[in-house]
Design a protein around this motif. Structure first.
Motif, PDB file in Angstrom:
ATOM      1  N   SER A  12       0.829  -1.197   0.000  1.00  0.00           N
ATOM      2  CA  SER A  12       0.000   0.000   0.000  1.00  0.00           C
ATOM      3  C   SER A  12       0.871   1.257   0.000  1.00  0.00           C
ATOM      4  CB  SER A  12      -0.909  -0.053   1.222  1.00  0.00           C
ATOM      5  OG  SER A  12      -1.638   1.126   1.339  1.00  0.00           O
ATOM      6  N   LYS A  13       1.921   1.223   0.847  1.00  0.00           N
ATOM      7  CA  LYS A  13       2.840   2.372   0.903  1.00  0.00           C
ATOM      8  C   LYS A  13       3.586   2.537  -0.418  1.00  0.00           C
ATOM      9  CE  LYS A  13       3.738   2.830   5.829  1.00  0.00           C
ATOM     10  NZ  LYS A  13       4.747   2.970   6.872  1.00  0.00           N
ATOM     11  N   LEU A  14       3.960   1.408  -0.994  1.00  0.00           N
ATOM     12  CA  LEU A  14       4.666   1.439  -2.273  1.00  0.00           C
ATOM     13  C   LEU A  14       3.777   2.066  -3.355  1.00  0.00           C
ATOM     14  CD1 LEU A  14       7.228   0.524  -3.890  1.00  0.00           C
ATOM     15  CD2 LEU A  14       5.974  -1.575  -4.436  1.00  0.00           C
ATOM     16  N   ALA A  15       2.515   1.635  -3.378  1.00  0.00           N
ATOM     17  CA  ALA A  15       1.564   2.155  -4.370  1.00  0.00           C
ATOM     18  C   ALA A  15       1.425   3.668  -4.225  1.00  0.00           C
ATOM     19  CB  ALA A  15       0.209   1.477  -4.205  1.00  0.00           C
ATOM     20  N   ASN A  16       1.328   4.109  -2.988  1.00  0.00           N
ATOM     21  CA  ASN A  16       1.188   5.536  -2.728  1.00  0.00           C
ATOM     22  C   ASN A  16       2.434   6.296  -3.183  1.00  0.00           C
ATOM     23  OD1 ASN A  16      -0.298   7.778  -1.468  1.00  0.00           O
ATOM     24  ND2 ASN A  16       1.452   7.831  -0.092  1.00  0.00           N
ATOM     25  N   HIS A  17       3.594   5.681  -2.898  1.00  0.00           N
ATOM     26  CA  HIS A  17       4.870   6.297  -3.262  1.00  0.00           C
ATOM     27  C   HIS A  17       4.976   6.459  -4.777  1.00  0.00           C
ATOM     28  CE1 HIS A  17       9.003   7.429  -2.640  1.00  0.00           C
ATOM     29  NE2 HIS A  17       9.375   6.575  -3.586  1.00  0.00           N
ATOM     30  N   ILE A  18       4.601   5.407  -5.495  1.00  0.00           N
ATOM     31  CA  ILE A  18       4.658   5.442  -6.966  1.00  0.00           C
ATOM     32  C   ILE A  18       3.746   6.546  -7.507  1.00  0.00           C
ATOM     33  CG2 ILE A  18       4.060   4.170  -9.084  1.00  0.00           C
ATOM     34  CD1 ILE A  18       4.949   1.606  -7.534  1.00  0.00           C
ATOM     35  N   ILE A  33      -5.729  -1.422  -1.935  1.00  0.00           N
ATOM     36  CA  ILE A  33      -4.748  -2.519  -1.930  1.00  0.00           C
ATOM     37  C   ILE A  33      -4.652  -3.117  -0.530  1.00  0.00           C
ATOM     38  CG2 ILE A  33      -2.262  -2.983  -2.055  1.00  0.00           C
ATOM     39  CD1 ILE A  33      -2.163  -1.015  -4.418  1.00  0.00           C
ATOM     40  N   ALA A  34      -4.560  -2.245   0.477  1.00  0.00           N
ATOM     41  CA  ALA A  34      -4.369  -2.722   1.847  1.00  0.00           C
ATOM     42  C   ALA A  34      -5.525  -3.597   2.312  1.00  0.00           C
ATOM     43  CB  ALA A  34      -4.196  -1.522   2.785  1.00  0.00           C
TER      44      ALA A  34
END
Lengths: 452, 238
Positions: A12-18, A33-34
């Motif tokens: 989820s954090k990765l998706a947000n970062h991207i 996602i989470a």
């Protein structure tokens, strides 16, 4: 084990970062996602909040109130989880908690301040039960999306029933919020403006909701209105009336920033000196103040937050392009728009005005609400020139035409702004609805930085 | 010349910018040098239909519509006489439903005004979206927005207002929309209806003037460039 939970948080954090890298809003995607990977994610993370969870609901003022409440709590040394971007449906709420979780997958926070879209409350509350619900106001809003206001009230009532121990912090001046709170039987804390404010003359022709008593159906009587249906009311038939106000705003001055005094039930006075503009922001400040005071904080350190407040996100946000001051303001419904018109009228200087109206899904496809806004008031607002823009510019053009106010239609916002900059008026207001905000704001930022 | 427009229960029936319909009629009269008087009626007000040339009945929420229904029974016979004597009525959304014999919501039946041979039944799902219809009464298509849970079934002896081009209309069948009976027009189209459909507005005004002054009326043309542009643009909205 909790492998799935870690995975959910990490991805989820990765998706947000991207998304951030790509210059997009990724908050709702991250939340989706989470919860897809780990369905209990919100329940578990929200359960780790040490003290209390606040939920802010209501048609207008949610983001402003919620973010202010968060800032007030942080000034008391508390750590807070907050969905500050205003993503207020289930996925947005989830991602606020997920993005606040640490590497071990835990939340280390004293409070949570979460704004929730009224229609989403029933989907959010199964995951956590709030300790406080702030109800800002209820106005007609995007009828094709939310349906009639009665439907929204029913939904909220059901949601509040799911949280039997929570305290409601309610705008007493709004008959709809007050009757709703009254019907739930919950503990209620109220805020409001007990007396009429001379600097804020109410418009006589505004659309007002709930003119008839929610309890017995008789026509309500009003001593005065602040705006829309907010004011001092009572029912001549069953006796229902505006409840006693626990946190009352007095000695109000609008000027270049809101100044007033808050008197509470112990008759102690708290001075407010703020950089906020617009009468309606008194209610947002009162709500946030009532929220922190309910937890027995002193509020000693909130003064700089209010005094140094810098408007952003298109809420009375200022830009400067070629020595023209441009004020951008979002309004999504008649009550919000009418308040924006009041704010424009507080400025006596000559001005140019652009109104941008879209009808995308998030705006509501139905634009008939434009006729519930008192645009007629602009005839006395010292306006040099008006351009209407956006997807429904032609409907807005008719709205002005039938108010005997001349305007031009230019569909491209950029062309409209450039056209106005030729005038050397140096004072411009741009009023936009929801999906017009992002593009207009981006454009103004680029123009301000000289990139266009 | 002058016309008096009666706006019924604006406190309750004001859901979809109905003030725009009043304003549109008023302005299109005034721009031609004809006076317009607007009379707003609240619940329990006495309504003398002999004083009125046009009656506007707008839409309200289900709760508010129920409050109105009880009141309507007391004006039913006067209203019926007005309609039979070719009094002009424009009824929109909830107001359109009230023209009929009844509105069936589940097990509950709300009595209507019985002015026009039609009835409405609430069925599964709401019909929401932009809508455009063609009507034999007008050259330009009529366009607006619909949002209704009720399906309206009109009798064999009354005409629909028009045929659906895009959108739903009276029922899920997407065939016909609205009703036209004598000088009564009932429709689900709001937006509001009249500003983007100037022909329809002028049709109502003409009928009302002809009835009042008992002569053939030809309204002077107005510059409708902006209205036509908005109408054409709205036709293309999804």
């Amino acid at each position: 084990m909790k492998l799935r939970k870690y995975l959910a948080i990490a991805l989820s954090k990765l998706a947000n970062h991207i998304c951030i890298k790509m210059g997009r809003q990724g908050v709702t995607w991250a939340g989706k996602i989470a919860i897809t990977i780990y369905p209990d994610i919100l329940k578990e993370l929200a359960g780790e909040i040490r003290n209390k969870i606040y939920v802010t609901c209501g048609t207008n003022g949610k983001t402003t109130t919620n973010n202010m409440l968060c800032a007030f709590l942080e000034s008391e040394g508390q750590s807070v989880v907050c969905n500050s971007t205003g993503s207020n449906m289930l996925n947005g709420v989830i991602s606020a908690f997920v993005l606040a979780a640490d590497k071990s997958g835990h939340i280390d926070a004293d409070y949570a301040c979460i704004e929730v879209d009224e229609a989403s409350t029933l989907r959010v509350f199964p995951h956590f039960t709030p300790d406080y619900i702030i109800l800002t106001n209820l106005f007609r809003d995007q009828l094709d999306r939310y349906g009639e206001i009665d439907i929204t009230m029913d939904l909220l009532k059901q949601a509040i029933d799911e949280a039997p121990d929570c305290t409601l912090i309610v705008n007493a001046d709004d008959v709809l919020s007050a009757s709703l709170a009254n019907q739930t039987g919950h503990r209620i804390i109220t805020y409001g403006i007990a007396e009429p404010c001379d600097e804020n003359p109410a418009s006589a022709s505004e659309i007002r909701e709930g003119r008839f008593c929610q309890i017995c159906g008789a026509k309500l009587q009003y001593d005065f209105y602040h705006f829309s249906q907010l004011g001092s009311y009572h029912c001549p038939s069953c006796g229902f009336m505006r409840p006693a106000i626990d946190f009352n705003a007095e000695d109000i001055s609008l000027g270049q920033g809101l100044h007033f005094t808050i008197r509470d039930t112990t008759d102690s006075y708290f001075p407010i000196v703020s950089n906020y503009r617009g009468f309606y922001n008194i209610y947002n400040i009162l709500a946030a103040y009532a929220g922190v005071k309910s937890e027995d904080f002193t509020c000693e350190k909130i003064e700089p937050i209010l005094a140094n407040f810098k408007p952003e996100n298109g809420r009375m946000e200022q830009f400067s392009v070629n020595s023209t001051n441009i004020l951008l303001n979002l309004a999504k419904n008649p009550a919000g728009f009418n308040q924006n018109i009041s704010a424009v009228m507080e400025d006596a200087k000559p001005k140019n005005l652009i109104v941008v109206i879209n009808d995308n899904a998030q705006d509501g496809h139905d634009i008939s609400w434009l006729w519930d806004v008192d645009f007629e008031r602009f005839s006395k607002a010292n306006i040099n020139r008006i351009i209407v823009s956006g997807l429904r510019a032609y409907d807005m053009e008719l709205r002005f035409k039938y108010s005997d106010i001349p305007c031009e239609a230019i569909l491209s916002v950029e062309e409209a702004i450039n056209e106005m900059l030729k005038d050397n008026i140096n004072n411009m207001y741009i009023l936009v609805n929801y999906t017009a905000l992002y593009g207009t704001r981006k454009l103004l930022k680029a123009m301000e930085e000289g990139n266009i | 010349m002058e016309l008096t427009i009666g706006h019924l229960y604006p406190d309750l029936l004001n859901l979809y910018g109905d003030r725009g319909n009043i304003r549109c009629m008023q302005k299109r009269l005034e721009w031609r040098g004809i006076s317009a008087h607007i009379k707003e009626f609240q619940l329990h007000d006495n309504i003398d239909f002999n004083e009125l040339d046009i009656v506007l009945l707008g839409g309200g929420s289900d709760r508010e519509q129920k409050l109105v229904c009880q009141e309507l029974q007391s004006i039913k016979s006067d209203f019926k006489q007005y309609v039979e004597e070719y009094g002009v009525v424009i009824a929109i959304c909830g107001g359109y439903q009230l023209l009929g014999s009844h509105y069936q919501i589940g097990a509950e039946t709300i009595s209507g005004l019985e002015l026009v041979d039609l009835y409405t039944r609430q069925e599964e799902g709401r019909l929401i979206g932009n809508i455009t219809i063609s009507s034999d009464l007008f050259d330009m298509p009529v366009t607006g927005f619909e949002n209704h849970g009720g399906r309206t079934y009109i009798g064999e002896n009354v005409s629909p207002l028009g045929k659906v081009i895009t959108g739903y209309g009276n029922t899920d069948e997407r065939d016909y929309e609205g009703v036209h009976y004598k000088n009564v027009i009932g429709t689900y189209l709001h937006g509001p209806l009249l500003p983007k459909n100037p022909e329809l507005c002028d049709y109502i005004l003409t009928k009302a003037l002809e009835r009042k002054y008992k002569e053939s009326i030809s309204l002077s043309p107005l510059d409708d460039t902006a209205e036509i542009r908005a109408n054409k643009y709205a036709q293309g909205r999804k």
